[in-house]
Design a protein around this motif. Structure first.
Motif, PDB file in Angstrom:
ATOM      1  N   ASP A  77       0.792  -1.138  -0.017  1.00  0.00           N
ATOM      2  CA  ASP A  77       0.086   0.033   0.092  1.00  0.00           C
ATOM      3  C   ASP A  77       0.788   1.168  -0.060  1.00  0.00           C
ATOM      4  O   ASP A  77       1.352   1.606   1.100  1.00  0.00           O
ATOM      5  CB  ASP A  77      -0.987  -0.030   1.094  1.00  0.00           C
ATOM      6  CG  ASP A  77      -1.970   1.170   1.205  1.00  0.00           C
ATOM      7  OD1 ASP A  77      -2.023   1.766   0.146  1.00  0.00           O
ATOM      8  OD2 ASP A  77      -2.399   1.556   2.238  1.00  0.00           O
ATOM      9  N   ILE A  78       1.089   1.755  -1.258  1.00  0.00           N
ATOM     10  CA  ILE A  78       1.898   3.052  -1.364  1.00  0.00           C
ATOM     11  C   ILE A  78       1.130   3.767  -2.404  1.00  0.00           C
ATOM     12  O   ILE A  78       0.659   3.466  -3.008  1.00  0.00           O
ATOM     13  CB  ILE A  78       3.452   2.771  -1.756  1.00  0.00           C
ATOM     14  CG1 ILE A  78       3.655   1.707  -2.969  1.00  0.00           C
ATOM     15  CG2 ILE A  78       4.158   1.859  -0.677  1.00  0.00           C
ATOM     16  CD1 ILE A  78       4.733   1.799  -3.705  1.00  0.00           C
ATOM     17  N   ASP A  79       2.074   5.125  -2.704  1.00  0.00           N
ATOM     18  CA  ASP A  79       1.588   6.005  -3.554  1.00  0.00           C
ATOM     19  C   ASP A  79       2.379   5.567  -4.938  1.00  0.00           C
ATOM     20  O   ASP A  79       3.760   5.937  -4.905  1.00  0.00           O
ATOM     21  CB  ASP A  79       1.594   7.269  -3.287  1.00  0.00           C
ATOM     22  CG  ASP A  79       0.875   7.788  -1.958  1.00  0.00           C
ATOM     23  OD1 ASP A  79      -0.199   7.301  -1.760  1.00  0.00           O
ATOM     24  OD2 ASP A  79       1.329   8.462  -1.206  1.00  0.00           O
ATOM     25  N   TYR A  80       1.774   4.778  -5.626  1.00  0.00           N
ATOM     26  CA  TYR A  80       2.317   4.512  -6.900  1.00  0.00           C
ATOM     27  C   TYR A  80       2.782   5.709  -7.822  1.00  0.00           C
ATOM     28  O   TYR A  80       1.568   6.273  -7.907  1.00  0.00           O
ATOM     29  CB  TYR A  80       1.882   3.130  -7.644  1.00  0.00           C
ATOM     30  CG  TYR A  80       1.929   1.972  -6.968  1.00  0.00           C
ATOM     31  CD1 TYR A  80       3.171   1.122  -7.260  1.00  0.00           C
ATOM     32  CD2 TYR A  80       1.092   1.458  -6.119  1.00  0.00           C
ATOM     33  CE1 TYR A  80       3.277  -0.049  -6.640  1.00  0.00           C
ATOM     34  CE2 TYR A  80       1.115   0.271  -5.483  1.00  0.00           C
ATOM     35  CZ  TYR A  80       2.310  -0.580  -5.762  1.00  0.00           C
ATOM     36  OH  TYR A  80       2.388  -1.725  -5.147  1.00  0.00           O
ATOM     37  N   PRO A  81       3.617   5.878  -8.514  1.00  0.00           N
ATOM     38  CA  PRO A  81       3.726   6.999  -9.461  1.00  0.00           C
ATOM     39  C   PRO A  81       3.109   6.753 -10.556  1.00  0.00           C
ATOM     40  O   PRO A  81       3.054   7.616 -11.453  1.00  0.00           O
ATOM     41  CB  PRO A  81       5.408   6.913  -9.849  1.00  0.00           C
ATOM     42  CG  PRO A  81       5.997   5.655  -9.653  1.00  0.00           C
ATOM     43  CD  PRO A  81       4.867   5.078  -8.611  1.00  0.00           C
TER      44      PRO A  81
END
Length: 198
Positions: A77-81
């Protein structure tokens, strides 16, 4: 006691190795979202260093982010570019292509020869048609020669030509002769060395 790879968890993408997989597993356990995202960027750099020759490819970074998501089993769960591949799309298969199956009378000639002969039959009588027919006949002989290295009989080629053309093209082996095909000599190491010395 050491564990064998066969006893360990199966790698989602073995080309990256177990160390990268362990980094991804660790990254998934980091509680702080910002720190987890920073860790993911570090992993992407490490993944990129494994295959530097692929950096010139289009969407190179995008592929790496897709691979990271796959290796995390889509749990990272991360902010994918960029937009990453969806899990349900991994197993999707393209629609099967339909092929037009045609009856081929002699497979060594193929369907193209049959069509060429049909076109040759449509040509008006004359030099142009004769030249086309001879080109086709020579090509037929070459195709047979590829299968059987023995002498190919011209009469056999002309007989097949008459068969395909439904008797519209009639050539006698007594009046016309086709090219003689021979196997190309195989270069040996000794001849190659002699050529270099010259």
């Amino acid at each position: 006691m050491l564990d064998y790879n066969t006893q360990l968890k199966k790698l989602a993408l073995p080309e990256y190795g177990r160390n990268i997989q362990q980094m991804v597993d660790y990254c998934c356990k980091i509680e702080d979202r910002e720190e987890r995202t920073r860790c993911a960027y570090s992993i992407i750099r490490s993944m990129g260093n494994l295959f530097p020759h692929l950096r010139d490819e289009a969407d190179y970074k995008h592929k790496l982010w897709d691979h990271l998501a796959i290796m995390s089993d889509f749990k990272l769960d991360i902010d994918y570019p960029c937009e990453i591949v969806k899990e349900e799309n991994l197993e999707s298969k393209p629609e099967p292509m339909t092929y037009k199956l045609e009856n081929i009378k002699f497979r060594h000639y193929g369907k193209t020869i049959e069509r060429m002969i049909e076109r040759a039959c449509e040509y008006p009588e004359g030099e142009e048609r004769d030249a086309l027919v001879m080109l086709i006949a020579n090509h037929m002989k070459k195709l047979i020669f590829q299968i059987s290295k023995e002498d190919v009989d011209d009469a056999k080629i002309f007989k097949d030509l008459a068969f395909f053309s439904k008797g519209k093209i009639q050539i006698s082996a007594d009046t016309k002769a086709l090219h003689e095909f021979k196997e190309a000599p195989v270069a040996t190491k000794t001849t190659a060395k002699k050529k270099k010395k010259k």
